[in-house]
Design a protein around this motif. Structure first.
Motif, PDB file in Angstrom:
ATOM      1  N   PHE A  33       4.575  68.076  19.123  1.00 56.69           N
ATOM      2  CA  PHE A  33       5.337  69.367  18.913  1.00 56.69           C
ATOM      3  C   PHE A  33       5.042  70.529  19.543  1.00 56.69           C
ATOM      4  O   PHE A  33       5.442  71.696  19.601  1.00 56.69           O
ATOM      5  N   ASP A  34       4.101  70.291  20.729  1.00 54.91           N
ATOM      6  CA  ASP A  34       3.758  71.393  21.715  1.00 54.91           C
ATOM      7  C   ASP A  34       4.936  71.996  22.273  1.00 54.91           C
ATOM      8  O   ASP A  34       6.042  71.195  22.797  1.00 54.91           O
ATOM      9  N   VAL A  35       4.970  73.262  22.579  1.00 57.00           N
ATOM     10  CA  VAL A  35       6.124  73.771  23.464  1.00 57.00           C
ATOM     11  C   VAL A  35       6.015  73.510  24.955  1.00 57.00           C
ATOM     12  O   VAL A  35       4.704  73.268  25.605  1.00 57.00           O
ATOM     13  N   VAL A  36       6.888  72.538  25.477  1.00 57.88           N
ATOM     14  CA  VAL A  36       7.227  72.623  26.813  1.00 57.88           C
ATOM     15  C   VAL A  36       6.771  73.887  27.750  1.00 57.88           C
ATOM     16  O   VAL A  36       7.484  74.900  27.610  1.00 57.88           O
ATOM     17  N   THR A  50      10.264  71.169  34.999  1.00 58.13           N
ATOM     18  CA  THR A  50      11.716  70.737  35.010  1.00 58.13           C
ATOM     19  C   THR A  50      11.770  69.399  34.710  1.00 58.13           C
ATOM     20  O   THR A  50      10.804  68.688  34.115  1.00 58.13           O
ATOM     21  N   ARG A  51      12.733  69.069  34.475  1.00 59.67           N
ATOM     22  CA  ARG A  51      13.094  67.725  33.903  1.00 59.67           C
ATOM     23  C   ARG A  51      12.554  66.662  34.953  1.00 59.67           C
ATOM     24  O   ARG A  51      11.982  65.772  34.449  1.00 59.67           O
ATOM     25  N   ARG A  52      12.474  66.699  36.182  1.00 56.06           N
ATOM     26  CA  ARG A  52      11.941  65.700  37.096  1.00 56.06           C
ATOM     27  C   ARG A  52      10.444  65.904  36.969  1.00 56.06           C
ATOM     28  O   ARG A  52       9.887  64.941  36.891  1.00 56.06           O
ATOM     29  N   GLN A  53       9.822  67.022  36.852  1.00 56.62           N
ATOM     30  CA  GLN A  53       8.318  66.940  36.534  1.00 56.62           C
ATOM     31  C   GLN A  53       8.115  66.423  35.337  1.00 56.62           C
ATOM     32  O   GLN A  53       6.963  65.699  35.050  1.00 56.62           O
ATOM     33  N   TRP A  54       8.922  66.854  34.222  1.00 58.81           N
ATOM     34  CA  TRP A  54       8.424  66.196  32.919  1.00 58.81           C
ATOM     35  C   TRP A  54       8.373  64.621  33.047  1.00 58.81           C
ATOM     36  O   TRP A  54       7.590  64.009  32.462  1.00 58.81           O
ATOM     37  N   GLU A  55       9.618  64.208  33.631  1.00 63.05           N
ATOM     38  CA  GLU A  55       9.790  62.645  33.532  1.00 63.05           C
ATOM     39  C   GLU A  55       8.690  62.126  34.448  1.00 63.05           C
ATOM     40  O   GLU A  55       8.194  60.932  34.171  1.00 63.05           O
ATOM     41  N   THR A 102      14.291  75.273  35.572  1.00 66.17           N
ATOM     42  CA  THR A 102      12.981  75.345  34.746  1.00 66.17           C
ATOM     43  C   THR A 102      13.311  75.255  33.266  1.00 66.17           C
ATOM     44  O   THR A 102      14.550  75.462  32.853  1.00 66.17           O
ATOM     45  N   LYS A 103      12.384  74.873  32.167  1.00 67.52           N
ATOM     46  CA  LYS A 103      12.482  74.958  31.080  1.00 67.52           C
ATOM     47  C   LYS A 103      12.883  76.363  30.583  1.00 67.52           C
ATOM     48  O   LYS A 103      13.701  76.715  29.837  1.00 67.52           O
ATOM     49  N   ALA A 104      12.295  77.334  31.210  1.00 70.33           N
ATOM     50  CA  ALA A 104      12.584  78.837  30.911  1.00 70.33           C
ATOM     51  C   ALA A 104      13.819  79.152  31.049  1.00 70.33           C
ATOM     52  O   ALA A 104      14.572  79.774  30.312  1.00 70.33           O
ATOM     53  N   GLU A 105      14.548  78.754  32.368  1.00 65.60           N
ATOM     54  CA  GLU A 105      15.848  78.846  32.563  1.00 65.60           C
ATOM     55  C   GLU A 105      16.909  78.189  31.498  1.00 65.60           C
ATOM     56  O   GLU A 105      17.790  78.670  31.246  1.00 65.60           O
ATOM     57  N   CYS A 106      16.468  76.865  31.142  1.00 67.57           N
ATOM     58  CA  CYS A 106      17.427  76.306  30.236  1.00 67.57           C
ATOM     59  C   CYS A 106      17.327  77.156  28.798  1.00 67.57           C
ATOM     60  O   CYS A 106      18.596  77.137  28.395  1.00 67.57           O
TER      61      CYS A 106
END
Length: 338
Positions: free
Chosen positions: A288-291, A296-301, A250-254
């Motif tokens: 510029f909104d916060v993700v 996750t990357r797959r969800q974003w893509e 997840t983004k938070a874990e990144c």
């Protein structure tokens, strides 16, 4: 050219009127003009932009102007490095060979503060008078959270510089990614013709070949130890965040992975260097909104057809504030050229 300016083999212009006379000749000769705006204290990052412009344009112009409007009252306007003689010497040694011959920088615009701000300027925005440019809704995120008046100052001075220089193409560094993307939006919103939005190019960040530290004029504030052993922690942190994103956490874990690199460096340093993280964040390159943290990357893509993510950060090493970023995904889709 003013007698107060240092000697230079490149034509120098310190007034808009004198520069425009030169520019009219380029218009008459139908020559393209590439433009690299700087605040001086030139380094390899700036020079990489100059080389790109030399390769792609008949004429290349630089501006060297330390802009008071983008410094808050508590920031380092008075101490910002000013090295005009050295800058001009570096530029005089630059050349690029193209089929038409050898190109060198054609002109340098070195205006005074009064030339750029005819109504006067103070760093206190509440006391400012005159015309200013603000890109609403895109100036409070990322760098804008820490420097709330910064992008107002940048948008204002770059609008003035574009009006004065009238470039065919303009070149900015990826290190200041939010600035570059915001200015491209500004050129579109204000219907500017010089440059048109698609002719504002973002060039990849120039880095120290040994440490990968992003090159910056403010690196001059660092001691050699800080520059070689402390400052590179920011890029290392971003690389850790990038690896985590590619691993589909997840983004938070990144962000946690990235922050851990800075925390480990702080523990290693103890009290020998004052190292403080300002922020590390992941943002949408268009809004510029916060993700959001759970993404996750797959969800974003899966939801944003090819759009990358900006992973950026800022940290303090002593009294020096450093910034950096990496693009997660296809960076060419947001105008970063290779």
């Amino acid at each position: 050219m003013s007698s107060a300016l240092p000697p230079s083999s490149i034509p120098l212009f310190d007034t808009v009127a004198s520069y425009r006379e030169w520019r009219r000749k380029a218009f008459d000769e139908k020559k393209t003009v590439g433009y690299v705006p700087t605040m001086g204290a030139l380094h390899e990052g700036h020079l990489s932009l100059v080389r790109r412009s030399l390769a792609e344009n008949d004429l290349t112009v630089l501006s060297i102007f330390v802009n008071p409007a983008q410094f808050a009252p508590h920031e380092d306007l008075a101490t910002y490095p000013r090295t005009l003689p050295r800058d001009l010497e570096l530029l005089s040694q630059m050349s690029v060979t193209v089929p038409e011959g050898v190109r060198t920088p054609a002109a340098v615009f070195v205006p005074t503060v009064s030339e750029m701000y005819p109504s006067g300027i103070t760093q206190n925005t509440q006391e400012q008078k005159g015309t200013f440019v603000e890109v609403k809704g895109y100036s409070h995120q990322m760098e804008g959270r820490t420097r709330p008046t910064f992008f107002r100052g940048v948008a204002t001075v770059v609008t003035k510089l574009f009006n004065a220089i009238e470039p065919t193409r303009a070149y900015f560094g990826q290190k200041d990614i939010q600035q570059a993307l915001l200015l491209r939006r500004m050129t579109r919103d204000l219907l500017l013709s010089h440059p048109e939005p698609q002719n504002l190019f973002i060039v990849p960040t120039a880095r120290d070949p040994n440490t990968s530290l992003a090159l910056s004029s403010r690196n001059a504030y660092l001691t050699s130890y800080e520059r070689d052993n402390v400052a590179p922690a920011l890029y290392a942190a971003l690389q850790a965040g990038k690896a985590a994103w590619e691993g589909n956490v997840t983004k938070a874990e990144c962000i946690e992975h990235a922050q851990a690199v800075i925390e480990n460096k702080k523990r290693e340093l103890g009290d020998s260097v004052d190292l403080r993280l300002d922020y590390i964040e992941m943002n949408d390159p268009e809004s510029f909104d916060v993700v959001q943290d759970p993404v996750t990357r797959r969800q974003w893509e899966g939801t944003v057809a090819g759009k990358p993510v900006i992973l950026s950060g800022a940290m303090w090493v002593g009294k020096t504030r450093l910034i950096d970023n990496v693009i997660l995904g296809a960076q060419h889709t947001i105008g970063i050229v290779e």
